[in-house]
Design a protein around this motif. Structure first.
Motif, PDB file in Angstrom:
ATOM      1  N   CYS A 170       0.861  -1.195   0.000  1.00 53.53           N
ATOM      2  CA  CYS A 170       0.000   0.000   0.000  1.00 53.53           C
ATOM      3  C   CYS A 170       0.893   1.239   0.000  1.00 53.53           C
ATOM      4  CB  CYS A 170      -0.931  -0.019   1.210  1.00 53.53           C
ATOM      5  SG  CYS A 170      -2.196   1.250   1.175  1.00 53.53           S
ATOM      6  N   LEU A 171       1.256   1.692  -1.190  1.00 53.36           N
ATOM      7  CA  LEU A 171       2.218   2.778  -1.326  1.00 53.36           C
ATOM      8  C   LEU A 171       1.671   4.097  -0.792  1.00 53.36           C
ATOM      9  CD1 LEU A 171       4.965   3.733  -2.369  1.00 53.36           C
ATOM     10  CD2 LEU A 171       3.919   4.058  -4.614  1.00 53.36           C
ATOM     11  N   TRP A 172       0.416   4.406  -1.093  1.00 55.30           N
ATOM     12  CA  TRP A 172      -0.124   5.717  -0.697  1.00 55.30           C
ATOM     13  C   TRP A 172      -0.207   5.845   0.819  1.00 55.30           C
ATOM     14  CZ3 TRP A 172      -4.579   6.326   2.167  1.00 55.30           C
ATOM     15  CH2 TRP A 172      -5.410   5.208   2.285  1.00 55.30           C
ATOM     16  N   CYS A 211       7.274  -2.054  -2.353  1.00 54.12           N
ATOM     17  CA  CYS A 211       6.261  -1.378  -3.175  1.00 54.12           C
ATOM     18  C   CYS A 211       6.820  -0.973  -4.537  1.00 54.12           C
ATOM     19  CB  CYS A 211       5.717  -0.151  -2.438  1.00 54.12           C
ATOM     20  SG  CYS A 211       4.717  -0.561  -0.994  1.00 54.12           S
ATOM     21  N   ALA A 212       7.987  -1.526  -4.893  1.00 53.42           N
ATOM     22  CA  ALA A 212       8.617  -1.298  -6.205  1.00 53.42           C
ATOM     23  C   ALA A 212       8.989   0.160  -6.433  1.00 53.42           C
ATOM     24  CB  ALA A 212       7.713  -1.797  -7.335  1.00 53.42           C
ATOM     25  N   ALA A 256      13.354   4.394  -2.131  1.00 48.19           N
ATOM     26  CA  ALA A 256      14.166   3.629  -1.175  1.00 48.19           C
ATOM     27  C   ALA A 256      15.603   4.142  -1.172  1.00 48.19           C
ATOM     28  CB  ALA A 256      14.135   2.148  -1.524  1.00 48.19           C
ATOM     29  N   ARG A 257      16.129   4.384  -2.358  1.00 47.60           N
ATOM     30  CA  ARG A 257      17.506   4.871  -2.457  1.00 47.60           C
ATOM     31  C   ARG A 257      17.617   6.284  -1.896  1.00 47.60           C
ATOM     32  NH1 ARG A 257      22.129   3.454  -5.460  1.00 47.60           N
ATOM     33  NH2 ARG A 257      23.771   4.569  -4.347  1.00 47.60           N
ATOM     34  N   CYS A 269      16.899  -3.269  -4.311  1.00 48.19           N
ATOM     35  CA  CYS A 269      17.338  -3.290  -5.709  1.00 48.19           C
ATOM     36  C   CYS A 269      17.188  -4.685  -6.313  1.00 48.19           C
ATOM     37  CB  CYS A 269      18.792  -2.836  -5.808  1.00 48.19           C
ATOM     38  SG  CYS A 269      19.050  -1.094  -5.407  1.00 48.19           S
ATOM     39  N   ALA A 270      17.586  -5.703  -5.559  1.00 47.58           N
ATOM     40  CA  ALA A 270      17.533  -7.074  -6.081  1.00 47.58           C
ATOM     41  C   ALA A 270      16.101  -7.514  -6.355  1.00 47.58           C
ATOM     42  CB  ALA A 270      18.203  -8.031  -5.097  1.00 47.58           C
ATOM     43  N   GLN A 271      15.166  -7.129  -5.478  1.00 45.20           N
ATOM     44  CA  GLN A 271      13.765  -7.522  -5.651  1.00 45.20           C
ATOM     45  C   GLN A 271      13.124  -6.851  -6.855  1.00 45.20           C
ATOM     46  OE1 GLN A 271      12.030  -6.478  -1.873  1.00 45.20           O
ATOM     47  NE2 GLN A 271      12.327  -8.519  -1.024  1.00 45.20           N
ATOM     48  N   ASN A 272      13.704  -5.768  -7.309  1.00 42.89           N
ATOM     49  CA  ASN A 272      13.116  -5.024  -8.414  1.00 42.89           C
ATOM     50  C   ASN A 272      13.974  -5.082  -9.674  1.00 42.89           C
ATOM     51  OD1 ASN A 272      10.594  -3.494  -7.282  1.00 42.89           O
ATOM     52  ND2 ASN A 272      12.146  -3.339  -5.686  1.00 42.89           N
TER      53      ASN A 272
END
Length: 687
Positions: free
Chosen positions: A228-230, A261-262, A267-268, A289-292
Motif C-alpha cells: 500500500c504505497l499511498w 512497493c517497487a 528507497a535509495r 534493488c535485487a527484488q526489483n
C-alpha cells in the motif's frame, strides 16, 4: 575497614556487570573467583549473589546460576527473576517455567518483573495452558493491572494463537501503554493481519498515545506487506513531521517498505539521506534493488558497503547471493561463497540455503549438491531449493529422491512450494505417473489444497506427454477460474504436438485475458506454421501488427571477463563478428558432415530453402556460442543465457557442436537448463 571492604565488593559487582555488558564469560568467572577469595566465610552477600546469578543467566550458563541460587539460604525474588529472565532470553523456556513453582514454594513472591519473563517463555514454546495459568495468577495476585504484565500476556496470547483472548484482554486494560499497542501491531503483522495492524495504529493515534520506533516499524511493515504505497507515503510524512526520520530502525523500515512497493528510487533516496547507517540499512537497500530486477546496482551497493568497512553478515551475504542468481553469474556466486567461508558464515542455515538456491539457479547442480550435503541443519527453504535445482534441470529422479528424504527422514514438512517443485520436475522429466499421483493425493497426504500454480504444472505435465485433451478436461473442472499460466501451458503443449484446434481454444482464452502478450500470438502462429498452414500463421502475425503488438526480440548473452556480451539474431555489430562468422561456417561444415540437417519449420515461408538455412544459422544462441568457444578456455563450460525458449534447430545444432568440439555447453532459456555433452542434452529431447 568495613567501608573499604564494602567498596571492594562494589567494585567486584561492577566487574560482574561489565562482563554482562561485554558478553565476556571469562571476565565474569574471574570476577566470581575474586569474590570467593574476598568473602570468607560464605555465604555471599545477597546483592553479590544476585549479580552473579544475573551474569550467568544472561550469558546463557544456567547451571552455575542455578547452583548459586540453591546455595543462597534465603533467595529473593530478584535472584529468581534474574535466572528466569536469562532462561527466557536465551531460548530456554522450559527452564524458566520450571523455576516458577520453585519460586512459589520459597518465601519470595513473583513481581511485575518476573511475570513478563514467564509469559514470554510460555509464548515461545508455545504453550497456551501455561500462559492461561500465568494469566490467572497475575489476575489473582493483582499484578495484571501493571501495563507491562498485561502487555506480555497479550503478546503471549497472540503467539499461542489465542487471538480472541488477546483482544478481550487488550480491550479490558484500563490504561494501555505503548508496549501493549506495539504487541497488538507487531503480532498482527507477523500473522498477516495487515488491516488489523493499521487499524490499531489509527486507534493509537486517536487515544493520544505517542508512537515510538517499534510502532512505526510495525506500521511500515504492514504497509509493505499490503504493498500500500499511498498509505505508507503518508506514514513517511508523519515520520518526518514528528522527528523520527533520523532513527536508524525507522529509516531501515522505510527502505524495506519502498522496496517492496517497487519504489526503488524512493528507497535509495531514504538510504542516501540517512546520516547513520548500519548493516541492516545496507542489506535493506541491496534487497530493494535485487527484488526489483536491478541486480547490478545491488551488487555495486554491496561493494560500497565493504569499502565502508562493514563486515559481511549472514543477512548481507544471503541477500547479495540472490543478485548472483538474478545475474546468472556463477563466478560471482563462487566469489561470495568464498567470502562466506572466510567470514565463517557458510554453516549458517540462511547463507547455506541462499548458496544452494544460487547454484541451482545458475545451473551448477553439482556445487548445489555439495552445499546441501555439508549443511549441518536444513529448513524447508533448503529442501525446496535443492528440489527446485533438480526441477530446473529436468532431473525428476533426483528431485523425487530428495523429496522422499524430506518426507521420511526430515522433521520439516513439505509446503505448497515443495510440491510445485516436485511436480515441475516430473513435468520436465516426463514422469507422468509420479506427477499425477502427487497431484491427486497432495491434499490427502500433506493437507495442501492445489493452487493455481499446481494446476498449471499438471496441465504442463499432461500436455508434454501428449495428453492435451485430458489436460483440457482438468482445466474445465478447476475450482477457480484458470489463469494465464494454465492456458499458456495448454497452448505450449498444443504447439509441441501440433494440436491446432485445441490450441486455438487456448489462444482465444489467452487473448481475452491478456490481448497484448506477444508470446501467445507467436505460439499460435508457430502451431500453424509447423503444420504447414502458412496463411493462418501469417494471419495471426498480421493481427499482431494491426493492434500494435510487437514480438519480444530474442537475445542471448554470455559473460566474459566481467562483461556481458549480448547477441540478437543476424547481429553483425560485435567487435569480433568476423571471427564469429568464420567459426560458425566451420562448425556448419563439420556438423553437416556429422549428419546434421537444419530444422527450418519456423522460418519465414516466403524464403527459399537455402535462405531458411542461413536464417536459422544466425540465431542469437549460435552467435553467443561461437563467441564463447572463441574466448572461454578449454576445460571450462560455456554458459549461455537466452530470454526466450531455445528453438528446435539450435537445440539440435548445439548437441552436434558439443560433440564436435568436445566441450560442455550449458544453455539457460526462459524455461529450463540444457546441458549439452557428447552429442546429447540433459533434457533427453523432452522439452
Amino acid at each position: 575497614m568495613a567501608s573499604l571492604f564494602g567498596s571492594g565488593l562494589q567494585a567486584l559487582a561492577g566487574a560482574v556487570e561489565l562482563a554482562v555488558s561485554s558478553g565476556s564469560i571469562l571476565l565474569g568467572r574471574a570476577a566470581h573467583a575474586q569474590i570467593l577469595k574476598s568473602v570468607d566465610p560464605p555465604p555471599l552477600p545477597s546483592f553479590l549473589s544476585n549479580h552473579l546469578i544475573n551474569m550467568y543467566a544472561k550469558l546463557d550458563h544456567p547451571s552455575p546460576a542455578a547452583l548459586l541460587l540453591s546455595l543462597d539460604p534465603s533467595p529473593s525474588v530478584v535472584s529468581f527473576t534474574a535466572l528466569i529472565s536469562g532462561a527466557a532470553q536465551n531460548r530456554r523456556p522450559l527452564l524458566a517455567l520450571r523455576l516458577f513453582p520453585v519460586l512459589l514454594r520459597s518465601s519470595a513472591r513473583p513481581n511485575d518483573f518476573t511475570l513478563p519473563s514467564l509469559l514470554k517463555a510460555s509464548a515461545s514454546i508455545p504453550c497456551p495452558i501455561a500462559g492461561l495459568q500465568l494469566h490467572s495468577f497475575s489476575l489473582k495476585s493483582g499484578l495484571l493491572s501493571d501495563p507491562f504484565v498485561s502487555s506480555a500476556a497479550i503478546n503471549m496470547y497472540h503467539k499461542t494463537g489465542l487471538i480472541s483472548h488477546a483482544r478481550v484482554l487488550f480491550d479490558e486494560m484500563p490504561k494501555r501503554n505503548i508496549v501493549a499497542w506495539n504487541a497488538v501491531m507487531t503480532n498482527a503483522v507477523l500473522d498477516g493481519r495487515l488491516d488489523t495492524a493499521m487499524e490499531a495504529f489509527i486507534r493509537l493515534r486517536s487515544s493520544a498515545e505517542v508512537p515510538n520506533e517499534v510502532t512505526l516499524c510495525a506500521s511500515l511493515n504492514a504497509c509493505a506487506g499490503a504493498e500500500c504505497l499511498w498509505l505508507g507515503s503518508q506514514l513517511h510524512s508523519f515520520i518526518v513531521r514528528f522527528g523520527f526520520v533520523a532513527n536508524v530502525s525507522v529509516g531501515n523500515a522505510l527502505i524495506d517498505f519502498y522496496g517492496k512497493c517497487a519504489s526503488v528510487e524512493e528507497a535509495r533516496r531514504v538510504f542516501d539521506a540517512m546520516l547513520n547507517k548500519n548493516d541492516v540499512s545496507w542489506c535493506s537497500v541491496i534487497v530493494a534493488c535485487a527484488q526489483n530486477a536491478d541486480e547490478e546496482e545491488a551488487f555495486r551497493l554491496y561493494l560500497a558497503a565493504r569499502k565502508e568497512g562493514f563486515v559481511p553478515t549472514d543477512f548481507m551475504i544471503s541477500s547479495i547471493l540472490t543478485t548472483s542468481s538474478g545475474l546468472s553469474g556463477v563466478n560471482l556466486g563462487r566469489s561470495l561463497h568464498a567470502v562466506a567461508v572466510r567470514s565463517c558464515l557458510d554453516g549458517n542455515i540462511f547463507v547455506g540455503s541462499a548458496l544452494l538456491d544460487m547454484y541451482g539457479k545458475c545451473g551448477s547442480i553439482e556445487e548445489a549438491e555439495q552445499v546441501f550435503e555439508s549443511m549441518p541443519e536444513r529448513n524447508f527453504v533448503t529442501w525446496n531449493a535443492m528440489i527446485s535445482g533438480y526441477a530446473v534441470q529436468g532431473n525428476a529422479s533426483n528431485a523425487l529422491n530428495v523429496f522422499d528424504d524430506m518426507t521420511s527422514r526430515s522433521e520439516v514438512r513439505p509446503n505448497y512450494v515443495t510440491l510445485l517443485s516436485v511436480m515441475s520436475a516430473c513435468a520436465r522429466g516426463g514422469w507422468l505417473t509420479e506427477g499425477m499421483e502427487l497431484f491427486e493425493k497432495m491434499e490427502e497426504r500433506y493437507g495442501i489444497r492445489p493452487r493455481m500454480e499446481h494446476f498449471a504444472c499438471i496441465v504442463d505435465l499432461l500436455g508434454r506427454a501428449g495428453m492435451e485433451e485430458k489436460a483440457y478436461e482438468i482445466i474445465k473442472k478447476m475450482p477457480m477460474k484458470p489463469s494465464v499460466s494454465v492456458w499458456g501451458a495448454l497452448l505450449n503443449a498444443c504447439r509441441i504436438h501440433g494440436k491446432e484446434k485445441l490450441g486455438r481454444v487456448a489462444a482465444v482464452e489467452l487473448f481475452e485475458m491478456d490481448p497484448y502478450d506477444s508470446g501467445n500470438h507467436v505460439l499460435l502462429s508457430n502451431i500453424f506454421s509447423s503444420a504447414g498452414r502458412w496463411e493462418e500463421s501469417m494471419e495471426v502475425r498480421k493481427e499482431m501488427n494491426d493492434v500494435g503488438i510487437k514480438k519480444e526480440p530474442g537475445c542471448s548473452w554470455i559473460t566474459w571477463k566481467n562483461q556481458v556480451h549480448v547477441f540478437q539474431a543476424k547481429d553483425t555489430s560485435h567487435e569480433r563478428n568476423s571471427e564469429i562468422q568464420a567459426l560458425l561456417a566451420e562448425l556448419r561444415r563439420r556438423m553437416t558432415a556429422a549428419g546434421y540437417t537444419p530444422d527450418t519449420r519456423f522460418a519465414l515461408y516466403e524464403l527459399e530453402d537455402e535462405e531458411k538455412e542461413l536464417e536459422v544459422h544466425q540465431h542469437s544462441e549460435k552467435l553467443a556460442l561461437a563467441f564463447g568457444l572463441i574466448c572461454v578456455p578449454e576445460g571450462i563450460a560455456v554458459r549461455i543465457y537466452k530470454n526466450l525458449r531455445v528453438c528446435g534447430d539450435c537445440h539440435q545444432a548445439i548437441k552436434f557442436i558439443s560433440g564436435i568440439v568436445g566441450r560442455e555447453i550449458i544453455v539457460r532459456d526462459n524455461v529450463r537448463f540444457h546441458r549439452f555433452r557428447n552429442y546429447e542434452c540433459s533434457c533427453g529431447d523432452y522439452w
